[in-house]
Design an enzyme around this catalytic site. Structure first.
Site, mmCIF file in Angstrom:
data_model
loop_
_atom_site.group_PDB
_atom_site.id
_atom_site.type_symbol
_atom_site.label_atom_id
_atom_site.label_comp_id
_atom_site.label_asym_id
_atom_site.label_seq_id
_atom_site.Cartn_x
_atom_site.Cartn_y
_atom_site.Cartn_z
ATOM 1 N N ASP A 8 -5.796 -6.762 -14.140
ATOM 2 C CA ASP A 8 -4.995 -7.039 -13.109
ATOM 3 C C ASP A 8 -3.572 -7.447 -13.573
ATOM 4 O O ASP A 8 -3.003 -8.703 -12.858
ATOM 5 C CB ASP A 8 -5.653 -8.517 -12.369
ATOM 6 C CG ASP A 8 -6.864 -8.197 -11.872
ATOM 7 O OD1 ASP A 8 -7.663 -7.160 -11.832
ATOM 8 O OD2 ASP A 8 -7.562 -9.182 -10.927
ATOM 9 N N LYS A 97 -10.810 -3.535 -6.945
ATOM 10 C CA LYS A 97 -11.842 -4.517 -6.432
ATOM 11 C C LYS A 97 -11.509 -5.386 -5.474
ATOM 12 O O LYS A 97 -10.109 -5.443 -5.561
ATOM 13 C CB LYS A 97 -12.195 -5.290 -7.800
ATOM 14 C CG LYS A 97 -10.928 -5.928 -8.288
ATOM 15 C CD LYS A 97 -11.465 -6.830 -9.650
ATOM 16 C CE LYS A 97 -10.283 -7.395 -10.257
ATOM 17 N NZ LYS A 97 -9.899 -8.476 -9.630
ATOM 18 N N CYS A 139 -9.833 -13.842 -13.386
ATOM 19 C CA CYS A 139 -10.290 -12.609 -13.454
ATOM 20 C C CYS A 139 -10.666 -12.156 -14.821
ATOM 21 O O CYS A 139 -11.845 -11.183 -15.060
ATOM 22 C CB CYS A 139 -9.337 -11.525 -12.832
ATOM 23 S SG CYS A 139 -9.657 -11.807 -11.002
HETATM 24 C C1 VGL Z 1 -7.065 -13.335 -9.292
HETATM 25 C C2 VGL Z 1 -7.062 -15.214 -8.131
HETATM 26 C C3 VGL Z 1 -7.067 -14.357 -6.972
HETATM 27 C C4 VGL Z 1 -7.110 -12.890 -10.639
HETATM 28 C C5 VGL Z 1 -7.760 -12.714 -8.147
HETATM 29 O O1 VGL Z 1 -6.886 -11.478 -10.915
HETATM 30 O O2 VGL Z 1 -7.317 -13.467 -11.683
HETATM 31 N N1 VGL Z 1 -6.977 -14.663 -9.232
HETATM 32 N N2 VGL Z 1 -7.598 -12.937 -7.088
#
Ligand code: VGL
Ligand code: ZN
Length: 184
Positions: A8, A97, A139
């Site tokens: 991410d 995802k 994540c």
């Molecule tokens: C994430 C909060 C909401 C992440 C994803 O990638 O850690 N954190 N969605």
């Protein structure tokens, strides 16, 4: 064989984004440098993306920053793109995802051809992964714990991870180690 899993590293999780981590941009650049310096260590380099279409109560106008969040990483938007410091040309496969529900772990993601991360790694004879990315306390943690549950050996490159909360990240690292991950 070893793979690098980049979690991410997207604009919305970096300074200027809607759910920015303080160190997101520097981590993006450091990960890119790590790939340039150490590509020979890896038989595969893959990435995950948070890729929301309508993820229900994962989005909130009054987020608690634990289970609900400001709108972020909407599919096809600039906020969901890789940070520009991360050269996507070095990434072999991307696992999306979270389209219709919260999905913190990269192991909930799928590639264009439908392959999930665990199957893809096994098909490529990967048994060890190095995990880096954003956010350490969400994540990255979920991806590491799922990787261990799937039977992969896991090393977390701590300097190449950025947290939402430094305090929660310390706890997250402890939990990862307690579950069997190595920190490097
Ligand atoms: C994430 C909060 C909401 C992440 C994803 O990638 O850690 N954190 N969605
Ligand atoms: Zn999300």
């Amino acid at each position: 064989m070893r793979a690098l899993v980049v979690v991410d590293v997207q604009n919305d999780f970096c300074p200027g984004g809607s759910l920015a981590t303080e160190r997101g941009a520097e981590v993006a650049a450091a990960i890119n440098q790590h790939i340039l310096d150490h590509a020979d260590r890896y038989s595969a380099i893959v990435a995950t993306k948070d890729w929301h279409i309508d993820p229900g109560d994962h989005f909130s106008d009054s987020p608690d920053f634990k289970d609900s969040w400001p709108v972020h990483c909407k599919a096809e938007t600039p906020g969901a793109a890789f940070h520009p410091s991360l050269d996507a040309g070095n990434i072999q496969e991307i696992f999306l995802k979270g389209q219709y529900t919260a999905a913190y772990s990269g192991f909930e993601g799928a590639a264009d051809n439908g392959s999930d991360l665990a199957s893809w790694l096994r098909e490529h004879d990967i048994d060890i992964i190095d995990v880096v990315g954003i956010a350490t306390d969400h994540c990255v943690k979920a991806t590491v714990l799922d990787a261990l549950a799937e039977g992969f050996e896991v090393r977390v490159l701590t300097e190449l991870c950025a947290p939402v909360s430094e305090e929660a990240a310390e706890q997250a690292f402890q939990e990862m180690v307690g579950t069997g991950a190595q920190l490097a």
